[in-house]
Design an enzyme around this catalytic site. Structure first.
Site, PDB file in Angstrom:
ATOM      1  N   CYS A   1       4.395  -9.655  -3.268  1.00  0.00           N
ATOM      2  CA  CYS A   1       3.120 -10.313  -3.581  1.00  0.00           C
ATOM      3  C   CYS A   1       2.632  -9.861  -4.955  1.00  0.00           C
ATOM      4  O   CYS A   1       2.922  -8.753  -5.406  1.00  0.00           O
ATOM      5  CB  CYS A   1       2.079  -9.972  -2.515  1.00  0.00           C
ATOM      6  SG  CYS A   1       0.547 -10.929  -2.665  1.00  0.00           S
TER       7      CYS A   1
ATOM      8  N   CYS B   1      -4.151  -5.486   3.413  1.00  0.00           N
ATOM      9  CA  CYS B   1      -2.935  -6.222   3.750  1.00  0.00           C
ATOM     10  C   CYS B   1      -2.160  -5.522   4.870  1.00  0.00           C
ATOM     11  O   CYS B   1      -1.953  -4.311   4.838  1.00  0.00           O
ATOM     12  CB  CYS B   1      -2.045  -6.364   2.523  1.00  0.00           C
ATOM     13  SG  CYS B   1      -0.486  -7.255   2.839  1.00  0.00           S
TER      14      CYS B   1
ATOM     15  N   CYS C   1      -4.225  -6.681  -2.170  1.00  0.00           N
ATOM     16  CA  CYS C   1      -5.342  -6.659  -1.222  1.00  0.00           C
ATOM     17  C   CYS C   1      -5.310  -5.362  -0.416  1.00  0.00           C
ATOM     18  O   CYS C   1      -4.290  -5.012   0.184  1.00  0.00           O
ATOM     19  CB  CYS C   1      -5.261  -7.860  -0.293  1.00  0.00           C
ATOM     20  SG  CYS C   1      -5.281  -9.447  -1.180  1.00  0.00           S
TER      21      CYS C   1
END
Length: 335
Positions: free
Chosen positions: A61, A68, A65
């Site tokens: 990714c 996650c 975040c």
């Protein structure tokens, strides 16, 4: 004539699958908790049907975040033809909806890989619903021109309309504005006939080894809120007609999660390491105990056997409204 690398890879994978099938019964029996799960299966356990499956085909990714729960622990992506084979097995077992997620699904091959899977599932498998969950940062309009007709739903992750908050969460990419990009993607969905959805995280789900614990790549404890806080949030927004809330209790076991691959670290594997790296592909992940416990690969043992160890709560799936109007052919897309 020399075979293409992709053909050689497929032959190698099949040979490794055959080897794994001969070794697995002895080796898997030694796995922690395996005897107990087998004994449970021999009881009255009904056979669940994989009506809706979430395929996390990549862990990579471009966002970070903080909460996650499927982090970038590997860069492996299953070869396209093997992924198609697994999806075909799922369709035969009763799958009606496939959702592609990650990681970020548009990162691998700039979206071409997920585009080909979307087209295959709609055109060849004729699934009623094909969807993608993405952060939206890598999607270009040319993707919609090529693959938009095969996609029913595009869900974009967005937890705040404040860009400062998004950056603090980890949804930030320098000069790119996450909220502005969200609005652009909504417009493209309207133009190319794709249902648009926003996914927001309000209650963080802690998973050992992913976003909590010594081996985790994230420390999500700071994002955790209480059940009381979550209920108060729902009360404040109860008049929002498009809000579909899902608590951690509803989420944990009511989603069928299929991963890309993994390694069992219970004991040293030595010279067999390469074998296990290649074999563990397209496994269901059981999150019932607060960590991801993999089933055997559906490519090796089939869906019927693998799903018995998925931890899937079929009753909760239907109770939370897991099956809804999910085909754009049946939707009244009003923009």
């Amino acid at each position: 004539m020399q075979s293409r690398p992709s053909q050689l890879l497929r032959l190698l994978l099949r040979a490794l699958h055959a080897l794994w099938s001969s070794l697995a019964p002895i080796w898997l029996w030694r796995m922690p908790g395996r005897r107990e799960r087998v004994a449970w299966r021999k009881g009255v356990a009904p056979q669940p049907v994989p009506v809706s499956v979430n395929y996390h085909f990549t862990r990579q990714c471009n966002y970070k975040c903080g909460f996650c729960f499927h982090t970038a622990k590997t860069s492996f992506v299953l070869p396209l033809e093997e992924a198609k084979r697994g999806l075909g097995l799922l369709k035969q077992a009763g799958m009606e909806k496939i959702n592609f997620s990650g990681g970020e699904p548009f990162l691998h091959e700039r979206g071409e890989f997920v585009g080909k899977l979307v087209q295959f599932c709609k055109q060849d498998l004729r699934l009623p619903s094909v969807s993608i969950v993405s952060n939206g940062s890598m999607i270009k309009e040319r993707w919609f021109k090529r693959y938009g007709e095969y996609l029913d739903i595009l869900a974009i992750s967005c937890d705040s309309f404040s860009e400062e908050v998004n950056v603090l969460i980890g949804r930030g990419q320098g000069k790119k504005n996450h909220v502005e990009n969200l609005q652009k993607l909504r417009k493209w969905c309207q133009e190319y006939g794709v249902a648009f959805k926003v996914n927001s995280v309000f209650q963080c789900l802690l998973i050992e080894g992913e976003n909590t614990g010594e081996e985790a790549l994230r420390e999500a404890e700071r994002f955790v809120i209480s059940d009381e806080d979550f209920e108060q949030f729902l009360q404040r927004h109860k008049d929002v007609p498009c809000l579909v809330p899902e608590s951690n209790q509803k989420m944990r076991d009511s989603y069928l999660i299929l991963d890309e691959y993994g390694i069992y670290f219970g004991e040293p594997l030595y010279s067999l390491l390469v074998v296990f790296l290649c074999i563990f592909q397209m496994r269901f992940l059981n999150c019932a105990n607060g960590r991801k416990e993999p089933s055997r690969s559906i490519l090796d043992v089939g869906v019927k056997d693998a799903i018995q160890f998925s931890g899937f709560d079929e009753k909760m799936f239907f109770k939370r409204g897991g099956k809804y109007i999910w085909s754009k052919a049946d939707m009244a897309l009003e923009w």
